[in-house]
Each structure stands twice: as C-alpha cells, then as structure tokens.
Scaffold this motif. Structure first.
Motif: not given
Length: 132
Positions: A86-105
């Motif tokens: 998948a490719t990003v079409a918009g938005g800003v990466a942030r943890a939500g719902d059942d995610a405790a954290d989000v990061r680009w690795c």
C-alpha cells in the motif's frame, strides 16, 4: 474457526517500513505491520483502508497482494492474513485504536525490535523488506 484479516506493507519516501506496536492481545508489545480483522461483508481493500486509518491515521491506496499467512489464535481460531502493498495517500502517522506506537523502520530496526512471530520471515520471502 477461520478469521479473515488483512495487513498493509507501507514504505515511505526513504524506503522505511511502517510498523505499529500492538497495544492489545494477541501480540501486545510486539511490532507488526498495520492491519486486523475484516468486518462481515467487508472487502479486503475496504478493510485494509479502515484498519490502517484506525491504527496509524494514514489514508492509503491498496496495491497488489504480497502474500498470505495463517497464524494460530486463541481458542483454536486460525487467522488467515492477506498482506497487501500500500502507499500513503494522506494523513500524518500517529498511533491510534489498538496501536501503542507507530514508527517508520529501516532494515536495522527490524533486527532489534520484538516483531510478531513470522513477520520477518514472510517479508523476506515476499521481497518486501526495507532497502535501507
């Protein structure tokens, strides 16, 4: 019982992979690609867009199927997980719902983070690892 799930393999412009840290069981505390269970009657594409938005705040365009895995779950459930590029079409990466954290690795991050079981092997098999 078999439960249909989807996952998103998303890279940024620097060829880093988007991972979320699971905030709830199964896999709480481990890192994986964003995704989850399909709702009744939901298509893979619609479910993938919904799950990624809920977990990461990102809107995505769904690409080709990278691969499918089956994982055991609680109470004899089998999760049938179809992972899509998948490719990003918009938005800003942030943890939500059942995610405790989000990061680009990058590739080195994958070697030191506690990943969900089988993730690294599947990404390797599908040639879907970060190049950096």
């Amino acid at each position: 019982m078999r439960v249909n799930c989807v996952g998103a393999i998303i890279f940024d412009g620097s060829d880093r992979l988007l991972l979320v840290q699971r905030g709830h069981p199964p896999g709480m505390g481990s890192w994986s690609i964003p995704g989850g269970r399909l709702e009744p009657g939901e298509t893979d594409e619609a479910g993938l867009r919904r799950e990624v938005l809920e977990e990461t705040g990102l809107r995505v365009r769904v690409g080709r199927l990278a691969g499918t895995v089956e994982r055991p779950g609680p109470g004899g459930v089998t999760y049938v997980i179809r992972d899509y590029l998948a490719t990003v079409a918009g938005g800003v990466a942030r943890a939500g719902d059942d995610a405790a954290d989000v990061r680009w690795c990058g590739r080195a991050d994958l070697a030191r983070l506690p990943l969900t079981e089988g993730l690294l092997e599947s990404l390797t098999e599908w040639d879907a690892l970060p190049r950096v």
